[in-house]
Scaffold this motif. Structure first.
Motif, PDB file in Angstrom:
ATOM      1  N   LEU A  36      39.666  34.956  37.823  1.00  0.00           N
ATOM      2  CA  LEU A  36      40.177  36.225  37.307  1.00  0.00           C
ATOM      3  C   LEU A  36      39.323  37.370  37.828  1.00  0.00           C
ATOM      4  CD1 LEU A  36      42.455  36.989  35.235  1.00  0.00           C
ATOM      5  CD2 LEU A  36      40.695  36.967  33.469  1.00  0.00           C
ATOM      6  N   ASP A  37      39.950  38.285  38.614  1.00  0.00           N
ATOM      7  CA  ASP A  37      39.241  39.452  39.141  1.00  0.00           C
ATOM      8  C   ASP A  37      40.279  40.431  39.681  1.00  0.00           C
ATOM      9  OD1 ASP A  37      37.789  41.285  40.954  1.00  0.00           O
ATOM     10  OD2 ASP A  37      36.101  39.932  40.658  1.00  0.00           O
ATOM     11  N   PRO A  38      40.183  41.726  39.318  1.00  0.00           N
ATOM     12  CA  PRO A  38      41.192  42.674  39.806  1.00  0.00           C
ATOM     13  C   PRO A  38      41.065  42.972  41.294  1.00  0.00           C
ATOM     14  CG  PRO A  38      39.493  43.821  38.571  1.00  0.00           C
ATOM     15  CD  PRO A  38      39.230  42.353  38.388  1.00  0.00           C
ATOM     16  N   SER A  39      39.859  42.898  41.842  1.00  0.00           N
ATOM     17  CA  SER A  39      39.616  43.187  43.267  1.00  0.00           C
ATOM     18  C   SER A  39      38.592  42.194  43.795  1.00  0.00           C
ATOM     19  CB  SER A  39      39.102  44.613  43.449  1.00  0.00           C
ATOM     20  OG  SER A  39      40.009  45.560  42.940  1.00  0.00           O
ATOM     21  N   PRO A  40      39.007  40.958  44.051  1.00  0.00           N
ATOM     22  CA  PRO A  40      38.032  39.937  44.460  1.00  0.00           C
ATOM     23  C   PRO A  40      37.227  40.359  45.692  1.00  0.00           C
ATOM     24  CG  PRO A  40      40.168  38.936  43.968  1.00  0.00           C
ATOM     25  CD  PRO A  40      40.380  40.421  43.963  1.00  0.00           C
ATOM     26  N   GLY A  41      35.923  40.211  45.577  1.00  0.00           N
ATOM     27  CA  GLY A  41      35.039  40.501  46.702  1.00  0.00           C
ATOM     28  C   GLY A  41      34.646  41.945  46.872  1.00  0.00           C
ATOM     29  N   ASP A  42      35.060  42.827  45.960  1.00  0.00           N
ATOM     30  CA  ASP A  42      34.787  44.247  46.143  1.00  0.00           C
ATOM     31  C   ASP A  42      33.537  44.718  45.405  1.00  0.00           C
ATOM     32  OD1 ASP A  42      35.546  46.797  47.278  1.00  0.00           O
ATOM     33  OD2 ASP A  42      36.046  47.438  45.231  1.00  0.00           O
ATOM     34  N   GLY A  43      32.784  43.817  44.822  1.00  0.00           N
ATOM     35  CA  GLY A  43      31.562  44.196  44.122  1.00  0.00           C
ATOM     36  C   GLY A  43      30.351  44.139  45.040  1.00  0.00           C
ATOM     37  N   ALA A  44      29.248  43.616  44.527  1.00  0.00           N
ATOM     38  CA  ALA A  44      28.002  43.568  45.292  1.00  0.00           C
ATOM     39  C   ALA A  44      28.158  42.795  46.598  1.00  0.00           C
ATOM     40  CB  ALA A  44      26.896  42.945  44.452  1.00  0.00           C
ATOM     41  N   GLN A 179      44.732  38.468  39.952  1.00  0.00           N
ATOM     42  CA  GLN A 179      44.054  39.733  40.236  1.00  0.00           C
ATOM     43  C   GLN A 179      44.228  40.720  39.077  1.00  0.00           C
ATOM     44  OE1 GLN A 179      44.915  39.628  44.975  1.00  0.00           O
ATOM     45  NE2 GLN A 179      43.939  41.471  44.174  1.00  0.00           N
ATOM     46  N   ARG A 180      43.537  40.406  37.992  1.00  0.00           N
ATOM     47  CA  ARG A 180      43.497  41.267  36.816  1.00  0.00           C
ATOM     48  C   ARG A 180      42.087  41.252  36.252  1.00  0.00           C
ATOM     49  NH1 ARG A 180      48.570  38.525  33.805  1.00  0.00           N
ATOM     50  NH2 ARG A 180      50.201  39.018  35.326  1.00  0.00           N
ATOM     51  N   ALA A 181      41.755  42.311  35.538  1.00  0.00           N
ATOM     52  CA  ALA A 181      40.435  42.408  34.915  1.00  0.00           C
ATOM     53  C   ALA A 181      40.411  41.678  33.584  1.00  0.00           C
ATOM     54  CB  ALA A 181      40.067  43.872  34.705  1.00  0.00           C
ATOM     55  N   ALA A 182      39.295  41.052  33.293  1.00  0.00           N
ATOM     56  CA  ALA A 182      39.067  40.471  31.978  1.00  0.00           C
ATOM     57  C   ALA A 182      38.629  41.573  31.020  1.00  0.00           C
ATOM     58  CB  ALA A 182      38.001  39.391  32.054  1.00  0.00           C
ATOM     59  N   GLY A 194      38.739  31.026  25.930  1.00  0.00           N
ATOM     60  CA  GLY A 194      39.606  31.645  26.922  1.00  0.00           C
ATOM     61  C   GLY A 194      39.231  33.083  27.174  1.00  0.00           C
ATOM     62  N   VAL A 195      40.067  33.761  27.980  1.00  0.00           N
ATOM     63  CA  VAL A 195      39.824  35.142  28.387  1.00  0.00           C
ATOM     64  C   VAL A 195      41.131  35.914  28.305  1.00  0.00           C
ATOM     65  CG1 VAL A 195      38.979  36.662  30.217  1.00  0.00           C
ATOM     66  CG2 VAL A 195      38.050  34.337  30.009  1.00  0.00           C
ATOM     67  N   LEU A 196      41.076  37.100  27.703  1.00  0.00           N
ATOM     68  CA  LEU A 196      42.227  38.005  27.667  1.00  0.00           C
ATOM     69  C   LEU A 196      42.120  38.971  28.831  1.00  0.00           C
ATOM     70  CD1 LEU A 196      44.722  38.859  25.861  1.00  0.00           C
ATOM     71  CD2 LEU A 196      43.206  40.666  24.981  1.00  0.00           C
ATOM     72  N   ASP A 197      43.209  39.106  29.626  1.00  0.00           N
ATOM     73  CA  ASP A 197      43.158  40.027  30.751  1.00  0.00           C
ATOM     74  C   ASP A 197      43.784  41.374  30.396  1.00  0.00           C
ATOM     75  OD1 ASP A 197      45.963  40.032  31.226  1.00  0.00           O
ATOM     76  OD2 ASP A 197      45.823  38.440  32.721  1.00  0.00           O
ATOM     77  N   GLU A 198      43.722  42.326  31.333  1.00  0.00           N
ATOM     78  CA  GLU A 198      44.159  43.692  31.079  1.00  0.00           C
ATOM     79  C   GLU A 198      45.653  43.822  30.840  1.00  0.00           C
ATOM     80  OE1 GLU A 198      43.177  45.992  34.526  1.00  0.00           O
ATOM     81  OE2 GLU A 198      43.923  44.462  35.905  1.00  0.00           O
ATOM     82  N   ALA A 199      46.428  42.824  31.247  1.00  0.00           N
ATOM     83  CA  ALA A 199      47.872  42.844  31.013  1.00  0.00           C
ATOM     84  C   ALA A 199      48.242  42.218  29.679  1.00  0.00           C
ATOM     85  CB  ALA A 199      48.597  42.117  32.147  1.00  0.00           C
ATOM     86  N   GLY A 200      47.240  41.760  28.926  1.00  0.00           N
ATOM     87  CA  GLY A 200      47.491  41.144  27.628  1.00  0.00           C
ATOM     88  C   GLY A 200      47.728  39.650  27.690  1.00  0.00           C
ATOM     89  N   THR A 201      47.543  39.050  28.850  1.00  0.00           N
ATOM     90  CA  THR A 201      47.723  37.607  28.992  1.00  0.00           C
ATOM     91  C   THR A 201      46.440  36.895  28.594  1.00  0.00           C
ATOM     92  OG1 THR A 201      49.282  37.891  30.809  1.00  0.00           O
ATOM     93  CG2 THR A 201      48.255  35.732  30.596  1.00  0.00           C
ATOM     94  N   LEU A 202      46.578  35.872  27.758  1.00  0.00           N
ATOM     95  CA  LEU A 202      45.435  35.077  27.340  1.00  0.00           C
ATOM     96  C   LEU A 202      45.357  33.819  28.210  1.00  0.00           C
ATOM     97  CD1 LEU A 202      43.084  34.472  25.428  1.00  0.00           C
ATOM     98  CD2 LEU A 202      44.743  33.404  23.864  1.00  0.00           C
TER      99      LEU A 202
END
Length: 391
Positions: A36-44, A179-182, A194-202
């Protein structure tokens, strides 16, 4: 893809080199994984130069970190070979050694203190005069007063590695990339389920691995903070890029110059002989706003060309700022926590690329009930157990 309606074994939060390495090694071990990541690889990972340099990076008071780094370096060749077999794509691993340069007399004094430290670690770089260093690396500037040769410190390409990991995950039947944010960890009677994402999906799962860099602290109360660093990318024509990693100090200021292989240049007019060169890195506390500063860019270029004057011929391609995740003791947080169902793979600070293969090995061991590598005992999240238990 996994069968619809089945519960995955693991949700990995964070798609940088650490998170994707964990996810890939987990599916290779037979687990089903959602990344789960909105922009994989775009961090450090996007800013990192990829130095695998446990010796060059070490300093007084960091012997535990240096030994951990040496174990991380030892894990890289097998990791790179396995990834190449799985995808046909390289990681940019180059076993070329590192030249540590000192610009003036004060920098040489600092270098000699650094050399004295390494007798304690059982590794001893070779001290070189300026002339000897220029024979090893002809593009080294004539004002460089001294140097040390570190044959075991190498380099990889974080962007290439993460891209290969992405291919491996998308091709694997037990992996899914979302590709969504937790936004929240889901809990049940004290356990993370579990993890809830920004679209409300668990996304329910048997376990959650938090590998979201400094943003891990937004989801659970762990002591990670952002430390900003900016790097530059140049396109170097033939004869203007060093053959080895060159790092060191220029009047007390640290800087590094990392050449890629020929054929990695970019932009108009590039040829098969052009190389990407990464210059870095600044380090400062502050928010991860992705905005490089004019002063930081100037300082990096000034000091890099003091060590390697031929870089004046290179084209300026990119300035990148991202924040690394740092902990109070500069050691990462890796493995199962005091909270059932929650595993950490964060807080790597300067060592995310270096430690990604070893971290993946350790996290998968924790997920499957195997023993963690001895080298990662110093990164046990239990040293901050009171924080995690209160999360």
């Amino acid at each position: 893809m996994r069968t619809p309606g089945t519960l995955p074994d693991v949700v990995v939060v964070g798609g940088g080199i650490v998170g994707t390495a964990v996810a890939w090694r987990a599916v290779e071990a037979g687990l089903t994984v959602v990344l789960l990541d909105p922009s994989p690889g775009d961090g450090a990972t996007h800013a990192a130069a990829g130095m695998l340099a446990p010796v060059s990076e070490s300093w007084f008071g960091e012997s535990a970190l240096a030994r951990l780094g040496l174990a991380g370096l030892a894990a890289w060749p097998r990791f790179a070979a396995d990834l190449l077999r799985a995808t046909g794509l390289g990681s940019g691993l180059r076993e070329t050694g590192t030249l540590v340069a000192a610009y003036d007399a004060d920098d040489v004094a600092h270098l000699r203190r650094w050399l004295a430290l390494h007798a304690e670690l059982g590794v001893q770089p070779d001290e070189l005069t300026g002339a000897q260093a220029r024979r090893r690396e002809p593009l080294l500037g004539h004002h460089v007063a001294g140097a040390a040769w570190v044959p075991g410190d190498h380099v990889a390409d974080p962007r290439a590695t993460r891209a290969a990991l992405d291919v491996a995950l998308h091709a694997h039947p037990r992996a899914a990339v979302v590709q969504r944010a937790a936004v929240r960890l889901e809990r049940d009677r004290g356990a993370v389920v579990g993890v809830l994402d920004e679209a409300g999906t668990l996304h329910r799962a048997g376990a959650v691995v938090l590998a979201a860099g400094w943003r891990s602290g937004e989801l659970v109360d762990v002591p990670v903070r952002p430390v900003r660093g900016q790097t530059l990318r140049l396109d170097a024509p033939p004869g203007s890029a060093p053959g080895h990693v060159v790092r060191g100090r220029v009047q007390g200021r640290p800087v590094y110059v990392v050449p890629r292989e020929p054929g990695t240049g970019s932009g108009p007019g590039t040829t098969a002989e052009h190389r990407e060169v990464v210059v870095g890195a600044t380090s400062e506390e502050g928010p991860d706003d992705h905005r490089p500063s004019a002063g930081g860019v100037f300082a990096l270029l000034r000091d890099a060309r003091a060590l390697v004057p031929a870089l004046d011929e290179a084209a300026f391609v990119e300035a990148t700022l991202r924040a690394r995740p740092a902990t109070p003791d500069n050691l990462p947080l890796v493995g199962p926590t005091a909270t059932p169902g929650l595993h950490l793979a964060t807080g790597h600070h300067r060592g995310g690329v270096l430690l990604a293969p070893l971290t993946a090995e350790a996290v998968v061991a924790g997920l499957t009930g195997a023993a963690l590598p001895d080298a990662l005992r110093v990164a046990d999240p239990d040293r901050f157990a009171p924080v995690l238990e209160g999360a």
